[in-house]
Scaffold this active site. Sequence first.
Site, mmCIF file in Angstrom:
data_model
loop_
_atom_site.group_PDB
_atom_site.id
_atom_site.type_symbol
_atom_site.label_atom_id
_atom_site.label_comp_id
_atom_site.label_asym_id
_atom_site.label_seq_id
_atom_site.Cartn_x
_atom_site.Cartn_y
_atom_site.Cartn_z
ATOM 1 N N ASP A 125 -1.236 -9.872 -8.762
ATOM 2 C CA ASP A 125 -2.423 -10.515 -9.336
ATOM 3 C C ASP A 125 -2.483 -10.146 -10.820
ATOM 4 O O ASP A 125 -1.448 -9.947 -11.444
ATOM 5 C CB ASP A 125 -3.701 -10.125 -8.574
ATOM 6 C CG ASP A 125 -3.945 -8.613 -8.543
ATOM 7 O OD1 ASP A 125 -3.332 -7.890 -9.361
ATOM 8 O OD2 ASP A 125 -4.749 -8.152 -7.712
ATOM 9 N N HIS A 146 -2.092 -5.720 -10.487
ATOM 10 C CA HIS A 146 -1.365 -4.905 -9.513
ATOM 11 C C HIS A 146 0.032 -5.432 -9.215
ATOM 12 O O HIS A 146 0.219 -6.644 -9.066
ATOM 13 C CB HIS A 146 -2.177 -4.821 -8.217
ATOM 14 C CG HIS A 146 -3.600 -4.415 -8.459
ATOM 15 N ND1 HIS A 146 -4.624 -5.343 -8.514
ATOM 16 C CD2 HIS A 146 -4.146 -3.196 -8.684
ATOM 17 C CE1 HIS A 146 -5.769 -4.697 -8.762
ATOM 18 N NE2 HIS A 146 -5.502 -3.399 -8.873
ATOM 19 N N SER A 161 -7.124 1.460 -7.458
ATOM 20 C CA SER A 161 -6.708 0.289 -6.683
ATOM 21 C C SER A 161 -5.213 0.237 -6.409
ATOM 22 O O SER A 161 -4.781 -0.471 -5.502
ATOM 23 C CB SER A 161 -7.129 -1.001 -7.402
ATOM 24 O OG SER A 161 -6.625 -1.026 -8.729
#
Length: 369
Positions: free
Chosen positions: A324, A327, A41
């Site tokens: 978040d 990340h 991610s």
Amino acid sequence: MACAMKLLVVVISLSWVLSIKNSCFVFGKPAVPCFFIFGDSLADSGNNNVLNTTAKVNYEPYGVDFPYGPTGRFCNGRTTVDILTELLGFENYIPPFAYANGSAILGGVNYASGASGIRRESGMTSGTVLSMGKQLKNHRKTISRIIGMLGKKSLARNYLNKCLYSVATGSNDYINNYFLPQYYNTSQEYTLEEYAVVLVEQYSRQILRLYEYGAKKVVLGGLGLIGCTPAAIASYGTNGSCYEELNYAAQLFNQQLVSLVDQLNSNLTDAKFIYINNYGIGSVNTTSLGFTVSDAGCCTLNSGGLCVEDSTPCEDRSEYVFWDGFHPTEAFNRISANKSYSSYESADTYPMDVSQLVELEFNPLVAEM
């Protein structure tokens, strides 16, 4: 004298950060003809959008600072590989495999998939994700398409030899595997020390396959401080401190990865592999770099550590290390990308930085693929 020296270091650090934050990119001929990206991610630019998974972020407030809005990037703006793409001189961001088509693939493809890892099962509790093995299979499909465009396997191989390859994965083999004993039995099968060895052994086979596909300039990103994310701090009840067992796991993995880099460079003299010390880059004093919040995300989090859909994020994203629960913000990604591309400190990259790697030239091969 010591105080004066300390002040000088802070001033230099702040000046360097400001130069990064205010830099503009002038595009010319890219340093390499193509850039291929593998990972999780931290690099996903939209591949998970088309998968049956909860690990997708194609909604606001993600992309609030990105020119194209929410694209599936797990960030408020640009990821580290987006910024590297700019530093390399590309005019456009590298397209995700899910949407890449036509001649655009000649400039590279992003295969990264959120929640994925080295092991096939890692991250599968969120649904379908593309493990490193699946990403390599997708790269093989891209190579076939490039062969069709260029007409010969030898021409395609010589072209692919000139490209840059970024691979950064492994976090989810811990966060979404080893440290989820309710779903996975890896922590019962291996100690942390054994698991790092097993992981990197599997990883080495995957990297060798990438080399066999024509990769000669390869960037291998180490794990960051995965125990210091807001999600880790909240999950393990550390009263605001990092969860050190996760960080210890990351360090064990990184030690094995550095050894792998040495082994690859020793055995494959017609290629070069470099290591990005993301753990060290993330260990800096973020306050001295202008950040004021490092233990909380900029947005309201859901139970999975991602931003609540359509929620209102913090006003000044440049003050936050994390966007978040997992990340970094674009502001921190700028620092990571710039340190990777042109090492501010010798410990940031090994044995060279990205800017030096792309300058290397290797003799073209004519062997069939």
